[in-house]
Motif scaffolding. Sequence first.
Motif, mmCIF file in Angstrom:
data_model
loop_
_atom_site.group_PDB
_atom_site.id
_atom_site.type_symbol
_atom_site.label_atom_id
_atom_site.label_comp_id
_atom_site.label_asym_id
_atom_site.label_seq_id
_atom_site.Cartn_x
_atom_site.Cartn_y
_atom_site.Cartn_z
ATOM 1 N N LEU A 80 0.840 -1.192 0.000
ATOM 2 C CA LEU A 80 0.000 0.000 0.000
ATOM 3 C C LEU A 80 0.877 1.245 0.000
ATOM 4 C CD1 LEU A 80 -2.746 1.435 0.243
ATOM 5 C CD2 LEU A 80 -2.607 1.051 2.724
ATOM 6 N N TYR A 81 0.873 1.960 -1.115
ATOM 7 C CA TYR A 81 1.672 3.170 -1.264
ATOM 8 C C TYR A 81 0.827 4.399 -0.991
ATOM 9 C CZ TYR A 81 5.295 0.320 -3.334
ATOM 10 O OH TYR A 81 6.275 -0.621 -3.524
ATOM 11 N N TYR A 82 1.454 5.383 -0.355
ATOM 12 C CA TYR A 82 0.813 6.657 -0.030
ATOM 13 C C TYR A 82 1.531 7.763 -0.789
ATOM 14 C CZ TYR A 82 -0.206 10.888 2.643
ATOM 15 O OH TYR A 82 -0.562 12.159 3.011
ATOM 16 N N LEU A 83 0.772 8.535 -1.570
ATOM 17 C CA LEU A 83 1.341 9.657 -2.304
ATOM 18 C C LEU A 83 0.747 10.960 -1.789
ATOM 19 C CD1 LEU A 83 3.096 10.781 -4.590
ATOM 20 C CD2 LEU A 83 1.107 10.542 -6.093
ATOM 21 N N ASP A 84 1.602 11.814 -1.234
ATOM 22 C CA ASP A 84 1.236 13.165 -0.807
ATOM 23 C C ASP A 84 1.293 14.042 -2.054
ATOM 24 O OD1 ASP A 84 1.337 15.855 -0.029
ATOM 25 O OD2 ASP A 84 2.516 15.440 1.761
ATOM 26 N N LEU A 85 0.131 14.378 -2.587
ATOM 27 C CA LEU A 85 0.063 15.094 -3.857
ATOM 28 C C LEU A 85 0.686 16.480 -3.818
ATOM 29 C CD1 LEU A 85 -3.521 14.098 -4.938
ATOM 30 C CD2 LEU A 85 -1.383 13.393 -5.991
ATOM 31 N N LEU A 86 0.620 17.139 -2.692
ATOM 32 C CA LEU A 86 1.163 18.495 -2.633
ATOM 33 C C LEU A 86 2.680 18.498 -2.711
ATOM 34 C CD1 LEU A 86 -1.199 20.146 -0.028
ATOM 35 C CD2 LEU A 86 -1.345 20.160 -2.513
ATOM 36 N N TYR A 88 4.533 15.858 -3.986
ATOM 37 C CA TYR A 88 5.032 15.022 -5.082
ATOM 38 C C TYR A 88 4.090 15.041 -6.278
ATOM 39 C CZ TYR A 88 8.079 13.451 -1.355
ATOM 40 O OH TYR A 88 8.993 13.410 -0.330
ATOM 41 N N ARG A 89 3.716 16.214 -6.698
ATOM 42 C CA ARG A 89 2.774 16.377 -7.815
ATOM 43 C C ARG A 89 3.312 15.733 -9.102
ATOM 44 N NH1 ARG A 89 -2.565 17.394 -8.871
ATOM 45 N NH2 ARG A 89 -2.673 18.025 -11.027
ATOM 46 N N SER A 90 4.629 15.814 -9.321
ATOM 47 C CA SER A 90 5.205 15.247 -10.540
ATOM 48 C C SER A 90 5.042 13.722 -10.577
ATOM 49 C CB SER A 90 6.678 15.621 -10.682
ATOM 50 O OG SER A 90 7.429 15.082 -9.618
ATOM 51 N N ILE A 91 5.032 13.093 -9.409
ATOM 52 C CA ILE A 91 4.821 11.639 -9.366
ATOM 53 C C ILE A 91 3.383 11.312 -9.765
ATOM 54 C CG2 ILE A 91 4.813 9.579 -7.906
ATOM 55 C CD1 ILE A 91 7.109 10.871 -6.325
ATOM 56 N N SER A 92 2.442 12.153 -9.360
ATOM 57 C CA SER A 92 1.055 11.942 -9.763
ATOM 58 C C SER A 92 0.932 12.032 -11.280
ATOM 59 C CB SER A 92 0.138 12.968 -9.096
ATOM 60 O OG SER A 92 -1.199 12.738 -9.481
ATOM 61 N N ALA A 93 1.635 12.981 -11.886
ATOM 62 C CA ALA A 93 1.633 13.089 -13.344
ATOM 63 C C ALA A 93 2.260 11.841 -13.970
ATOM 64 C CB ALA A 93 2.386 14.341 -13.779
ATOM 65 N N GLY A 94 3.314 11.311 -13.342
ATOM 66 C CA GLY A 94 3.940 10.078 -13.815
ATOM 67 C C GLY A 94 3.013 8.887 -13.721
ATOM 68 N N ILE A 95 2.213 8.836 -12.661
ATOM 69 C CA ILE A 95 1.230 7.758 -12.492
ATOM 70 C C ILE A 95 0.188 7.831 -13.608
ATOM 71 C CG2 ILE A 95 -0.688 6.960 -11.038
ATOM 72 C CD1 ILE A 95 1.071 7.792 -8.604
ATOM 73 N N ALA A 96 -0.304 9.036 -13.882
ATOM 74 C CA ALA A 96 -1.311 9.213 -14.934
ATOM 75 C C ALA A 96 -0.764 8.744 -16.278
ATOM 76 C CB ALA A 96 -1.739 10.678 -15.006
ATOM 77 N N GLU A 97 0.481 9.081 -16.557
ATOM 78 C CA GLU A 97 1.090 8.692 -17.835
ATOM 79 C C GLU A 97 1.360 7.188 -17.907
ATOM 80 O OE1 GLU A 97 5.244 9.480 -20.198
ATOM 81 O OE2 GLU A 97 4.439 11.106 -18.980
ATOM 82 N N LYS A 98 1.998 6.658 -16.872
ATOM 83 C CA LYS A 98 2.400 5.246 -16.873
ATOM 84 C C LYS A 98 1.193 4.306 -16.883
ATOM 85 C CE LYS A 98 6.144 3.061 -14.771
ATOM 86 N NZ LYS A 98 6.758 2.832 -16.009
#
Length: 134
Positions: A80-86, A88-98
């Motif tokens: 279970l991974y937790y992403l703090d969007l504020l 690590y916003r670039s990781i959220s964009a990477g998730i959307a792309e990948k």
Amino acid sequence: MGLFNKLFGASTDSGAGEAKQENVTPWINLTTIEQLDEIVERSKTKTQLIFKHSTRCGVSRMVMNHFKKEYKLSENEADLYYLDLLNYRSISAGIAEKFQVTHESPQLLVIKNGVVVAHDSHSGVNNLELGKFV
């Protein structure tokens, strides 16, 4: 002090001399884009979950609190991974792309064999039957 404890989730005495036991959520912090490749690889042998959370959003906080309270999978069943969007916003964009999933917050993605097999956002996060994906 009681209101402070309720707001911030401090353990309370149950009156019988035992501390109230909280459900501990086995978060893995998602902080690098390279972790996405690890998640894809690990998903070939174990279900991977990504919870995307905005720390400034009241709805996101309510969804996360409910999710944590109801989360029942063991660390052997899923990561279970937790992403703090504020932060690590670039990781959220990477998730959307990948994973070809539109960014939303809060959002939960279920990944198996390198692909997203289920995802939902907002109140739908807590409606996903995670047990059927392990």
